[in-house]
Design a protein around this motif. Structure first.
Motif, PDB file in Angstrom:
ATOM      1  N   GLN A  27       2.047   2.695  -2.658  1.00 52.67           N
ATOM      2  CA  GLN A  27       3.015   2.670  -3.757  1.00 52.67           C
ATOM      3  C   GLN A  27       2.367   2.929  -5.121  1.00 52.67           C
ATOM      4  OE1 GLN A  27       5.425  -0.923  -3.626  1.00 52.67           O
ATOM      5  NE2 GLN A  27       5.312  -0.970  -1.392  1.00 52.67           N
ATOM      6  N   GLY A  28       1.072   3.244  -5.122  1.00 58.29           N
ATOM      7  CA  GLY A  28       0.383   3.515  -6.375  1.00 58.29           C
ATOM      8  C   GLY A  28      -0.122   2.282  -7.099  1.00 58.29           C
TER       9      GLY A  28
ATOM     10  N   SER B  53     -10.442  10.685  -7.577  1.00 59.68           N
ATOM     11  CA  SER B  53      -9.274  11.277  -8.238  1.00 59.68           C
ATOM     12  C   SER B  53      -9.121  10.775  -9.673  1.00 59.68           C
ATOM     13  CB  SER B  53      -7.997  10.991  -7.441  1.00 59.68           C
ATOM     14  OG  SER B  53      -7.553   9.653  -7.645  1.00 59.68           O
TER      15      SER B  53
ATOM     16  N   ARG C 181       0.832  -1.210   0.000  1.00 62.17           N
ATOM     17  CA  ARG C 181       0.000   0.000   0.000  1.00 62.17           C
ATOM     18  C   ARG C 181       0.862   1.253   0.000  1.00 62.17           C
ATOM     19  NH1 ARG C 181      -4.604  -2.428   3.797  1.00 62.17           N
ATOM     20  NH2 ARG C 181      -5.456  -3.769   2.172  1.00 62.17           N
TER      21      ARG C 181
ATOM     22  N   ARG D 285      -3.888   2.499  -8.024  1.00 65.21           N
ATOM     23  CA  ARG D 285      -4.071   3.409  -9.156  1.00 65.21           C
ATOM     24  C   ARG D 285      -3.680   2.722 -10.461  1.00 65.21           C
ATOM     25  NH1 ARG D 285      -5.006   8.654  -9.742  1.00 65.21           N
ATOM     26  NH2 ARG D 285      -4.913   8.958  -7.488  1.00 65.21           N
ATOM     27  N   GLN D 286      -2.571   1.992 -10.467  1.00 64.33           N
ATOM     28  CA  GLN D 286      -2.140   1.274 -11.673  1.00 64.33           C
ATOM     29  C   GLN D 286      -3.175   0.222 -12.074  1.00 64.33           C
ATOM     30  OE1 GLN D 286       1.857   0.208 -10.036  1.00 64.33           O
ATOM     31  NE2 GLN D 286       2.513   0.743 -12.111  1.00 64.33           N
TER      32      GLN D 286
ATOM     33  N   LEU E 213      -9.470   7.664  -4.027  1.00 62.79           N
ATOM     34  CA  LEU E 213      -8.821   7.172  -5.244  1.00 62.79           C
ATOM     35  C   LEU E 213      -9.790   7.223  -6.411  1.00 62.79           C
ATOM     36  CD1 LEU E 213      -6.584   5.766  -6.905  1.00 62.79           C
ATOM     37  CD2 LEU E 213      -7.494   3.582  -6.042  1.00 62.79           C
TER      38      LEU E 213
ATOM     39  N   GLN F 217      -6.169   1.964 -13.588  1.00 62.81           N
ATOM     40  CA  GLN F 217      -5.890   2.437 -14.945  1.00 62.81           C
ATOM     41  C   GLN F 217      -5.913   1.285 -15.944  1.00 62.81           C
ATOM     42  OE1 GLN F 217      -2.246   4.475 -13.922  1.00 62.81           O
ATOM     43  NE2 GLN F 217      -3.285   6.451 -13.752  1.00 62.81           N
TER      44      GLN F 217
END
Length: 148
Positions: free
Chosen positions: A93-94, A132, A91, A97-98, A129, A101
């Protein structure tokens, strides 16, 4: 840096522990056998798409599970983003989000009209998240469920 890829049945031993931990997050008992059986069925029956995040060493960091559904009103395919989980150690570390995407790209590539998801009212980290990334809170429809 993490690698996001489509999971297969060969990844069952990587995904099942993450899925068991995901269920614990949602206050279910830890049950690795149930997690393994559920994921195995979804993948073998091709009822879902699972995106798996791994580090360079092959360690599983997180996953997203998508289910194909359809909108009768729009007369189009949509994807239900049912499950998103990132391991405690990964957690911040993005990774989420990756994964999100990649899920968006999968939806676009498959010709879907949109992605749909729900989360717990108390899961403000996930809500931040999603917002965003451009997700909008539905204020038109009220969702109900019935246990059978």
């Amino acid at each position: 840096m993490s690698i996001i890829r489509y999971a297969t049945l060969d990844d069952l031993d990587l995904i099942a522990p993450l899925f068991a931990a995901y269920r614990v997050f949602y206050e279910q008992p830890h049950d690795l056998l149930a997690a393994r059986k559920f994921i195995s069925e979804r993948l073998s029956l091709r009822e879902s798409v699972i995106l798996l995040a791994q580090n360079d060493g092959g360690e599983a960091l997180g996953f997203i599970q998508l289910y194909p559904i359809f909108s009768s009103i729009a007369a189009e395919r949509i994807w239900l983003l049912s499950d998103l989980y990132v391991s405690d150690t990964a957690r911040g570390q993005g990774i989420a989000r990756q994964l999100m995407q990649k899920a968006t790209q999968h939806a676009k590539d498959s010709g879907a009209a949109w992605l749909e998801l729900s989360t717990a009212h108390t899961n403000t980290t996930a809500q931040a998240l999603y917002e965003s990334l451009g997700y909008q809170l539905d204020t038109v429809y009220r969702y109900y469920s019935l246990s059978v």
